[in-house]
Design a protein around this motif. Structure first.
Motif, PDB file in Angstrom:
ATOM      1  N   GLN A 143      15.551   0.277  25.116  1.00 39.81           N
ATOM      2  CA  GLN A 143      16.741   0.456  24.100  1.00 39.81           C
ATOM      3  C   GLN A 143      16.752   1.069  22.905  1.00 39.81           C
ATOM      4  O   GLN A 143      17.470   0.980  21.906  1.00 39.81           O
ATOM      5  N   TYR A 145      17.190   4.168  21.801  1.00 40.73           N
ATOM      6  CA  TYR A 145      17.588   5.437  22.209  1.00 40.73           C
ATOM      7  C   TYR A 145      17.383   6.392  21.213  1.00 40.73           C
ATOM      8  O   TYR A 145      17.042   7.493  21.780  1.00 40.73           O
ATOM      9  N   SER A 186      24.901   9.010  26.100  1.00 38.71           N
ATOM     10  CA  SER A 186      25.913   8.015  26.417  1.00 38.71           C
ATOM     11  C   SER A 186      25.466   6.575  25.879  1.00 38.71           C
ATOM     12  O   SER A 186      26.412   5.703  25.445  1.00 38.71           O
ATOM     13  N   CYS A 187      24.333   6.139  25.718  1.00 37.59           N
ATOM     14  CA  CYS A 187      23.883   5.090  25.239  1.00 37.59           C
ATOM     15  C   CYS A 187      23.857   4.881  23.518  1.00 37.59           C
ATOM     16  O   CYS A 187      24.170   3.942  23.011  1.00 37.59           O
ATOM     17  N   ASP A 189      26.537   6.439  22.280  1.00 35.02           N
ATOM     18  CA  ASP A 189      27.916   6.433  22.230  1.00 35.02           C
ATOM     19  C   ASP A 189      28.374   7.845  21.198  1.00 35.02           C
ATOM     20  O   ASP A 189      29.001   7.883  20.461  1.00 35.02           O
ATOM     21  N   LYS A 215      32.305   6.822  29.102  1.00 31.94           N
ATOM     22  CA  LYS A 215      32.324   7.091  27.549  1.00 31.94           C
ATOM     23  C   LYS A 215      33.660   7.501  26.925  1.00 31.94           C
ATOM     24  O   LYS A 215      33.996   7.127  25.706  1.00 31.94           O
ATOM     25  N   ASN A 311      23.408  -6.046  33.178  1.00 28.24           N
ATOM     26  CA  ASN A 311      24.571  -5.643  32.880  1.00 28.24           C
ATOM     27  C   ASN A 311      25.186  -7.250  32.714  1.00 28.24           C
ATOM     28  O   ASN A 311      26.068  -7.563  31.853  1.00 28.24           O
TER      29      ASN A 311
END
Length: 358
Positions: A143, A145, A186-187, A189, A215, A311
């Protein structure tokens, strides 16, 4: 030192640098292989992978320690090259103003510079031996990113160039690279970035279109696309999981429960997966008996689809806290909260070690 993370993290770059600069070729190769083994494990498709018997959270910390090490080695190379260049420049300018140095002094200075350049060469070879794609995938799994984007952008520039007509390469971007960049954006944002990359792709895949719709908040469009994909692949666990995720985001919780019950009866081998996602709807509906039933199924042994687990893990922890509260078990409530906090803190601790900022 083994149990003192801060001290170990502080010493690691110095120890590795000493081995790379002054060790044997076999020692340098061993370090490279060890770094690659950690990164390959983190970049694996199996998100539940463990590294040397460590759990997932600790594995992320290990990978971030590798990233910190690589940052420090890269910074050391830059500093040494600048120091050598500055030293040579000063020698050149001072040589015109004062009497020339003796041959021994000049030879000693040249030898020192040559040694530094050789050491820089060894460190650079170590850094270049690690594929940027592997670094990008490992960063994405942890994570981190922004770091993943840094590595993947570098890889794409080397392979395909840029859109700048003045650059050395202005080639065509491969769809796989565009899809990977879209996944990272996309991660992060970055909906504008997603739309921009969509124009670079020759043909958008279904997954890429889903990313753009998610998104932008067009869950109705996402749901339609997921149902179409499900019709083409009616036995796909991925497609069923996507449909359940759409229903959750559209707040169609009762419909989601009905869908989960149907999947449990029709695809029982993935009962653990369906119950894990069913928990998300059950506690939101306040159906505590159903929540208990789904929690029991989620805790059973069975096949678990990895993306659904990542998730729904937080929702499962919330449901277990609520379950303990319903039983008025203060000890269990405190224990569940502590477990949930620990699960959240491990990735945060790893991300806190990331020094790269855009």
């Amino acid at each position: 030192v083994r149990h003192d993370m801060q001290t170990a993290t502080y010493l690691l770059p110095y120890l590795v640098l000493d081995v790379v600069c002054h060790g044997t070729e076999a020692a340098r190769l061993s370090i490279s292989e060890e770094i690659l083994s950690v990164l390959d494990a983190a970049a694996s498709e199996n998100s539940g992978v463990t590294i040397n018997s460590f759990g997932v959270g600790q594995s992320e910390v290990c990978v971030q320690a590798v990233f910190t090490l690589l940052d420090n080695l890269g910074q050391w190379v830059d500093d040494m090259k600048q120091a050598v260049a500055l030293s040579l420049s000063l020698q050149s300018s001072s040589g015109r103003q004062v009497a020339p140095k003796s041959k021994d002094q000049a030879s000693s200075s040249t030898t020192e510079h040559d040694q530094l350049l050789v050491q820089c060469k060894y460190v650079l070879e170590l850094l270049l031996a690690i594929p940027k794609v592997t670094l990008a995938r490992a960063s994405f799994r942890c994570q981190a990113y922004a770091r993943s984007l840094m590595y993947l952008e570098s890889h794409v520039r080397e392979k395909s160039g840029t859109l700048n007509p003045a650059s050395e390469k202005t080639g065509i971007f491969e769809n796989a690279d565009v899809s990977s960049l879209m996944g990272i954006y996309s991660c992060l944002d970055e909906p504008d970035g997603l739309s921009g990359f969509a124009s670079l792709s020759k043909s958008l895949s279904l997954q890429d279109q889903l990313l753009i719709d998610k998104k932008s908040g067009n869950w109705a469009e996402v749901f339609t696309a997921c149902e179409q994909a499900l019709q083409m692949e009616p036995t796909s666990v991925q497609r069923h999981s996507d449909v359940l995720n759409c229903l959750l985001n559209m707040c169609h919780h009762q419909t989601m429960v009905t869908h989960v019950d149907g999947l449990i009866s029709r695809v029982p081998e993935y009962k653990k997966t369906w119950c894990t996602q069913g928990v998300q709807a059950a506690w939101r509906l306040g159906k505590w008996d159903l929540m208990d039933e789904y929690l029991g199924g989620a805790d059973e042994e069975g096949l678990l689809f990895s993306s659904s687990d990542s998730n729904a893990s937080f929702d499962r922890d919330v449901a277990k806290i609520l379950q303990a509260m319903m039983k008025k078990d203060q000890y269990s409530v405190a224990e569940r909260i502590a477990i949930s906090k620990q699960a959240l803190i491990a990735p945060l601790a790893a991300a806190g070690m990331d020094s790269y900022t855009r």
